[in-house]
Design an enzyme around this catalytic site. Structure first.
Site, PDB file in Angstrom:
ATOM      1  N   PRO A  70       0.823  -1.214   0.000  1.00  0.00           N
ATOM      2  CA  PRO A  70       0.000   0.000   0.000  1.00  0.00           C
ATOM      3  C   PRO A  70       0.856   1.262   0.000  1.00  0.00           C
ATOM      4  O   PRO A  70       1.986   1.266   0.471  1.00  0.00           O
ATOM      5  CB  PRO A  70      -0.792  -0.117   1.319  1.00  0.00           C
ATOM      6  N   CYS A  71       0.302   2.334  -0.525  1.00  0.00           N
ATOM      7  CA  CYS A  71       0.984   3.632  -0.532  1.00  0.00           C
ATOM      8  C   CYS A  71       0.633   4.359   0.764  1.00  0.00           C
ATOM      9  O   CYS A  71      -0.529   4.676   1.006  1.00  0.00           O
ATOM     10  CB  CYS A  71       0.548   4.453  -1.739  1.00  0.00           C
ATOM     11  N   GLN A  72       1.632   4.607   1.611  1.00  0.00           N
ATOM     12  CA  GLN A  72       1.408   5.268   2.893  1.00  0.00           C
ATOM     13  C   GLN A  72       2.433   6.381   3.105  1.00  0.00           C
ATOM     14  O   GLN A  72       3.574   6.269   2.661  1.00  0.00           O
ATOM     15  CB  GLN A  72       1.543   4.264   4.047  1.00  0.00           C
ATOM     16  N   ASN A 110       3.104  -0.782  -7.090  1.00  0.00           N
ATOM     17  CA  ASN A 110       2.329   0.208  -6.362  1.00  0.00           C
ATOM     18  C   ASN A 110       1.605   1.105  -7.362  1.00  0.00           C
ATOM     19  O   ASN A 110       1.870   1.051  -8.562  1.00  0.00           O
ATOM     20  CB  ASN A 110       3.243   1.048  -5.455  1.00  0.00           C
TER      21      ASN A 110
END
Length: 317
Positions: A70-72, A110
């Site tokens: 995930p992109c965090q 991603n």
């Protein structure tokens, strides 16, 4: 035989792409219960749950780490643009496993937005962390539409090697299968998938020009409708409801998986609402297959007369 691990595995799209070329998966992890259910039905094993619940040292040895993470955002307190900045994120789990197990290579996937997230800081930290761990790193945005499927889906792919090995991302084939080859016949689709006459007329009236046939109609938040000979990116969220086949019905679960390159014998054993989610979160299998050269690069293929190893290069494809 190359051993892989499949992190944030979803329904197994990355694994599927690598298994086609002889890789054996030795560990998988996915927290979503519906994705795990589909994964188990198709691969015969249930992925480990939350990756935060396993010690990296307990993960089996492997050659290639695979992950669609995930992109965090990373901590704004971090100053070094590196490993310590990633604590508290799921990318940190990947970094910890790379640090502990030291596989020969990795493939990370991603959303394209990762490259610009937080004014590019997130991506800089990811790259610097991977380099600090001793990997030679390559990255590129690839579009599913360029690799044989009628879906416009741009994703960032990051490849790394523990050795200083030259790597070239696959060149686009610049063609895709006709949409009609992936769509089911309307006569075979259940009535519940079809829109009401009111909705059909509303979307038809919003078109600015005659639609191609077949087409997938996309309505954006502003109410504008476009009809294209390919699908916009499948999404896990509510916006997914705006994709309509020929302006008359929703995509079926099988059509969604076809748009991601899954074979028709890939089992679907979850409710439709969850199929939309896992399909939207998945990777496009043909794009993964196009990166198969990672396997060829891991170990020397042959030596020349001087005893120097010759590795697979782009022009050997």
């Amino acid at each position: 035989m190359y051993k892989t691990i499949d992190l944030f595995s979803g329904i197994g799209g990355i694994r599927l792409g690598f298994e086609k070329y002889g890789c054996t998966n030795v560990f998988s992890s996915e927290w979503d219960k519906y994705a795990r259910q589909v994964y188990e039905a198709n691969f015969g094993e249930k992925p480990f749950g939350d990756i935060n619940g396993i010690d990296p040292s307990d993960i089996p040895d492997h050659d290639i780490l695979l992950a669609g993470f995930p992109c965090q955002p990373f901590s704004i307190a971090g100053k070094g643009l590196g490993f310590e900045d990633t604590r508290g994120t799921l990318f940190f789990n990947i970094a910890e496993i790379l640090k502990t197990k030291q596989p020969k290579a990795f493939l990370l996937e991603n959303v394209k937005r990762l490259t610009t997230h937080d004014s590019g800081r997130t991506f800089r930290i990811v790259l610097e962390t991977l380099k600090q761990l001793g990997y030679t790193v390559y990255f590129k945005v690839l579009n599913t539409l360029d690799f044989g499927l009628p879906q416009k889906r741009e994703r960032i792919y990051i490849v790394g090697f523990s050795d200083n090995i030259p790597f070239y991302f696959p060149e686009p084939i610049n063609q895709y299968r006709p949409l009609g080859e992936l769509l089911e016949n309307d006569r075979d689709v259940e009535p519940s998938y079809f829109l009401s006459d009111t909705l059909k007329q509303k979307r038809l009236a919003a078109l600015k020009k005659a639609p191609p046939t077949p087409s997938i109609w996309h309505e954006n938040i502003g109410g504008n409708v476009s009809a294209l000979p390919y699908s916009c990116a499948l999404r896990a969220g509510g916006s997914y409801n705006y994709l309509v086949v020929n302006g008359v019905r929703r995509l079926t679960g099988r059509e969604m998986l076809r748009l991601q390159g899954f074979p028709d014998d890939f089992e679907i054993n979850i409710p439709y609402s969850q199929v939309r989610k896992v399909a939207g979160n998945s990777v496009s299998v043909p794009v993964i297959e196009a990166t198969r050269k990672i396997c060829s690069l891991l170990f020397p293929a042959r030596s020349n007369k001087k005893g120097n190893w010759i590795y697979w290069r782009q022009d050997d494809a």
